[in-house]
Enzyme design. Structure first.
Site, PDB file in Angstrom:
ATOM      1  N   LYS A 203     -10.326 -10.242   0.398  1.00 44.01           N
ATOM      2  CA  LYS A 203     -10.648  -8.648  -0.084  1.00 44.01           C
ATOM      3  C   LYS A 203     -12.132  -8.276   0.672  1.00 44.01           C
ATOM      4  O   LYS A 203     -12.877  -9.341   0.877  1.00 44.01           O
ATOM      5  CB  LYS A 203     -10.885  -8.573  -1.294  1.00 44.01           C
ATOM      6  CG  LYS A 203     -10.816  -7.157  -1.815  1.00 44.01           C
ATOM      7  CD  LYS A 203      -9.115  -6.563  -1.965  1.00 44.01           C
ATOM      8  CE  LYS A 203      -9.259  -5.257  -2.152  1.00 44.01           C
ATOM      9  NZ  LYS A 203      -7.645  -4.903  -2.549  1.00 44.01           N
TER      10      LYS A 203
ATOM     11  N   ASP B  30      -8.471   0.284   0.850  1.00 43.61           N
ATOM     12  CA  ASP B  30      -8.482   0.156  -0.592  1.00 43.61           C
ATOM     13  C   ASP B  30      -9.259   1.380  -0.880  1.00 43.61           C
ATOM     14  O   ASP B  30      -9.495   2.470  -0.037  1.00 43.61           O
ATOM     15  CB  ASP B  30      -9.167  -0.993  -1.142  1.00 43.61           C
ATOM     16  CG  ASP B  30      -9.047  -1.381  -2.477  1.00 43.61           C
ATOM     17  OD1 ASP B  30      -7.756  -1.920  -2.740  1.00 43.61           O
ATOM     18  OD2 ASP B  30      -9.851  -1.165  -3.272  1.00 43.61           O
TER      19      ASP B  30
ATOM     20  N   GLY C 252      -6.594   9.059 -11.610  1.00 43.96           N
ATOM     21  CA  GLY C 252      -6.844   9.264 -10.158  1.00 43.96           C
ATOM     22  C   GLY C 252      -6.333  10.227  -9.371  1.00 43.96           C
ATOM     23  O   GLY C 252      -5.341  11.128  -9.947  1.00 43.96           O
ATOM     24  N   PHE C 253      -6.703  10.490  -8.250  1.00 45.15           N
ATOM     25  CA  PHE C 253      -5.961  11.601  -7.452  1.00 45.15           C
ATOM     26  C   PHE C 253      -5.868  11.195  -6.048  1.00 45.15           C
ATOM     27  O   PHE C 253      -5.628  11.894  -5.196  1.00 45.15           O
ATOM     28  CB  PHE C 253      -6.641  12.920  -7.581  1.00 45.15           C
ATOM     29  CG  PHE C 253      -8.011  12.908  -7.142  1.00 45.15           C
ATOM     30  CD1 PHE C 253      -9.278  12.444  -7.987  1.00 45.15           C
ATOM     31  CD2 PHE C 253      -8.480  13.464  -5.969  1.00 45.15           C
ATOM     32  CE1 PHE C 253     -10.597  12.231  -7.601  1.00 45.15           C
ATOM     33  CE2 PHE C 253      -9.650  13.210  -5.385  1.00 45.15           C
ATOM     34  CZ  PHE C 253     -10.759  12.807  -6.114  1.00 45.15           C
ATOM     35  N   GLY C 254      -6.078  10.016  -5.749  1.00 47.98           N
ATOM     36  CA  GLY C 254      -6.124   9.603  -4.222  1.00 47.98           C
ATOM     37  C   GLY C 254      -4.842   9.073  -3.919  1.00 47.98           C
ATOM     38  O   GLY C 254      -3.861   9.469  -4.232  1.00 47.98           O
ATOM     39  N   ASN C 255      -4.740   8.156  -2.737  1.00 46.29           N
ATOM     40  CA  ASN C 255      -3.675   7.738  -2.215  1.00 46.29           C
ATOM     41  C   ASN C 255      -2.563   6.905  -2.991  1.00 46.29           C
ATOM     42  O   ASN C 255      -1.298   7.359  -2.984  1.00 46.29           O
ATOM     43  CB  ASN C 255      -3.906   6.683  -1.103  1.00 46.29           C
ATOM     44  CG  ASN C 255      -2.838   6.205  -0.305  1.00 46.29           C
ATOM     45  OD1 ASN C 255      -2.385   4.945  -0.742  1.00 46.29           O
ATOM     46  ND2 ASN C 255      -2.162   6.828   0.525  1.00 46.29           N
ATOM     47  N   VAL C 256      -3.079   6.331  -3.971  1.00 41.60           N
ATOM     48  CA  VAL C 256      -2.095   5.655  -4.797  1.00 41.60           C
ATOM     49  C   VAL C 256      -1.420   6.612  -6.020  1.00 41.60           C
ATOM     50  O   VAL C 256      -0.220   6.597  -5.972  1.00 41.60           O
ATOM     51  CB  VAL C 256      -2.750   4.398  -5.747  1.00 41.60           C
ATOM     52  CG1 VAL C 256      -1.514   3.929  -6.697  1.00 41.60           C
ATOM     53  CG2 VAL C 256      -3.112   3.467  -4.688  1.00 41.60           C
ATOM     54  N   ALA C 257      -2.370   7.659  -6.371  1.00 47.32           N
ATOM     55  CA  ALA C 257      -1.693   8.573  -7.332  1.00 47.32           C
ATOM     56  C   ALA C 257      -0.717   9.523  -6.656  1.00 47.32           C
ATOM     57  O   ALA C 257       0.004  10.105  -7.296  1.00 47.32           O
ATOM     58  CB  ALA C 257      -3.046   9.273  -7.944  1.00 47.32           C
ATOM     59  N   TRP C 258      -1.072   9.883  -5.305  1.00 46.46           N
ATOM     60  CA  TRP C 258      -0.383  10.790  -4.821  1.00 46.46           C
ATOM     61  C   TRP C 258       1.153  10.129  -4.598  1.00 46.46           C
ATOM     62  O   TRP C 258       2.065  11.030  -4.784  1.00 46.46           O
ATOM     63  CB  TRP C 258      -1.031  10.920  -3.287  1.00 46.46           C
ATOM     64  CG  TRP C 258      -0.194  11.517  -2.210  1.00 46.46           C
ATOM     65  CD1 TRP C 258       0.047  12.778  -2.238  1.00 46.46           C
ATOM     66  CD2 TRP C 258       0.342  10.741  -1.162  1.00 46.46           C
ATOM     67  NE1 TRP C 258       0.991  13.125  -0.833  1.00 46.46           N
ATOM     68  CE2 TRP C 258       0.972  11.864   0.078  1.00 46.46           C
ATOM     69  CE3 TRP C 258       0.270   9.429  -0.590  1.00 46.46           C
ATOM     70  CZ2 TRP C 258       1.570  11.498   0.967  1.00 46.46           C
ATOM     71  CZ3 TRP C 258       1.016   9.203   0.531  1.00 46.46           C
ATOM     72  CH2 TRP C 258       1.686  10.146   1.145  1.00 46.46           C
TER      73      TRP C 258
HETATM   74  N1  GLU Z   1      -5.857  -2.766  -0.906  1.00 43.80           N
HETATM   75  C1  GLU Z   1      -4.387  -2.651  -1.495  1.00 43.80           C
HETATM   76  C2  GLU Z   1      -4.073  -3.854  -2.565  1.00 43.80           C
HETATM   77  O1  GLU Z   1      -5.102  -3.815  -3.593  1.00 43.80           O
HETATM   78  C3  GLU Z   1      -3.535  -2.981  -0.092  1.00 43.80           C
HETATM   79  C4  GLU Z   1      -3.988  -4.246   0.571  1.00 43.80           C
HETATM   80  C5  GLU Z   1      -3.376  -4.399   2.023  1.00 43.80           C
HETATM   81  O2  GLU Z   1      -2.446  -3.591   2.406  1.00 43.80           O
HETATM   82  O3  GLU Z   1      -3.567  -5.431   2.620  1.00 43.80           O
HETATM   83  O4  GLU Z   1      -3.115  -4.269  -2.547  1.00 43.80           O
END
Ligand code: GLU
Length: 445
Positions: free
Chosen positions: A125, A165, A236-242
């Site tokens: 990360k 992320d 949330g309202f970002g990519n994951v929430a979408w």
């Molecule tokens: N940031 C995302 C996660 O928490 C995706 C990581 C990735 O695709 O490498 O898993």
């Protein structure tokens, strides 16, 4: 033999002022300590001592010029946590609250999550304390260039493959990849989440949210239940929430709420049209970090300054940040009749919240299993890049579906309790841990 309290006390001593990392480590160690203590190979290999230590931590200075021609300085990081089962893989987070401790917690979680996907990916990360809120597009470009000018030395398609992320979406991946290409003169799968015209995979943007819903669908089925007619809140309202809002709606649920740092939206008509979903993306890329404008645009209610967890729902999904749902929030949700609590953000629930759900026999599913579809589809993007091909959306979605079903099965296999209920936290941690631990033993120290 390992003793939990002694081990954790030593870990805290060695990692002062890293409470999120300690929290993430404690959750995993609690789940796996019996497995380790009953396995002479793990004990002889000092597996817990080794697995909590990142293989490498890189920290660097990032200098860039803002629109007023002032020099700005941020801190950049890459935590290469564990490469036992494959190249380091994990996102980059840009947020003003990012510290080394945050990225160590995320890299640690990522190691077990990536193991659960069944794909050969290690855990890593990275990111920066750069705050994208209020920045112009040009400022983001200059920051990304400067960040990559240092990061490129440490990554590669078979070494370490970053992705997005929080604060890092398609635009940022574009700027980062552009700079990598400029320096290295190569088109490779060194980042995932790339654009569709330059090596990206179809379904990658949707994958985290879609995968979370495929996982939840299995949980519902196991309980003789379905998404049909379920009232759902999403933080949330970002990519994951979408992605989550789209797939939950398609599977028959009614998504009534999303949220931001400014409060939450209640849309009793459901967040269920392509126009509403597209607007969520617009909100995210505006860099203002507020959800309130949704209410005005679609005639919905906005509740300022409050957490979305006070709203009565059947299923609550955390899709924003670590520790966004605490013990009191959990108790309120339970009092209001919540039936399932699904963590989609990494470590979205505090230990007190998890304990409250489990005590009330509400199925609770942890982020490292539920949100693994994002990184799994990154793994599929790496495969496509390696074979210089692009798969159809149907093909990627089918593989994502299969992977999520396999993760669910692994959680049930390892997490089944004597009374027949499933402890998904234990299941995910043990299943994710075993593969990494076995690989570390086989590779030697
Ligand atoms: N940031 C995302 C996660 O928490 C995706 C990581 C990735 O695709 O490498 O898993």
């Amino acid at each position: 033999m390992y003793n939990l309290d002694e081990f954790m006390a030593e870990l805290e001593r060695k990692n002062p002022a890293q409470p999120e990392f300690i929290q993430a480590a404690r959750e995993v160690i609690e789940s796996v300590i019996d497995v380790v203590n009953n396995n002479p190979k793990y004990l002889a290999n000092k597996i817990l001592d080794r697995i909590v230590e990142p293989e490498r931590v890189i920290e660097f200075r990032v200098e860039w010029e803002d629109d007023n021609h002032q020099i700005q300085v941020n801190r950049g990081y890459r935590v290469q946590f564990n490469s036992a089962i494959g190249p380091y893989k994990g996102g980059l987070r840009f947020s003003k609250n990012v510290t080394l401790g945050t990225l160590k917690f995320l890299g640690f979680e990522q190691t077990f999550k990536n193991s659960l996907t069944t794909l050969p990916m290690g855990g890593g990360k990275g990111g920066s304390d750069f705050d994208p809120v209020g920045k112009s597009d040009n400022e983001i470009l200059r920051f990304c260039r400067s960040f990559m000018t240092e990061l490129y030395k440490y990554i590669g398609p078979d070494t370490d493959v970053p992705a997005g992320d929080l604060g890092v979406g398609g635009r940022e991946i574009g700027y980062l990849y552009g700079q990598y290409k400029r320096i290295r003169q190569e088109n490779t799968g060194v980042l995932t989440g790339k654009g569709q015209n330059w090596g990206g995979s179809l379904i990658r943007p949707e994958a985290t949210g879609f995968g979370a819903m495929y996982f939840t669908n299995e949980v519902l089925k196991l309980n003789g239940d379905s998404f049909e007619g379920k009232r759902v809140s999403i933080s949330g309202f970002g990519n994951v929430a979408w992605g989550a809002a789209m797939k939950a709606s398609q599977l028959g649920a009614k998504v009534v709420a999303i949220s931001g740092p400014d409060g939450y939206i209640v849309d009793e008509n459901g967040i269920n049209t392509p126009e509403k979903w597209a607007y969520m993306l617009e909100l995210r890329s505006s860099n203002k970090n507020v959800v309130a404008p949704y209410a005005e645009k679609f005639g919905a209610k906005f509740v300022p300054g409050r957490k979305v967890w006070e709203l009565p729902v059947d299923i609550a999904f955390t899709c924003a940040l670590q520790n966004e749902l605490n013990g009191d929030d959990a108790k309120l949700l339970i009092k209001n009749g919540v039936k399932y609590a699904i963590e989609v953000s990494n470590m979205g629930c505090t230990p007190e919240a998890i304990a409250a759900f489990q005590a009330a026999k509400i199925p609770f599913c942890p982020g490292k299993a539920v949100n693994a579809g994002g990184v799994a589809t990154s793994g599929l993007e790496m495969s496509q890049n390696a074979e210089h091909l692009k798969w159809s959306a149907e093909e990627v979605d089918k593989q994502l579906h299969t992977i999520m079903k396999n993760i669910f099965d692994a959680c049930v296999r390892e997490g089944k309790e004597a009374d027949g209920t499933v402890n998904y936290v234990k299941g995910a941690n043990i299943a994710g841990f075993r593969k990494v631990a076995d690989a570390m033993c086989e590779l030697g120290y």
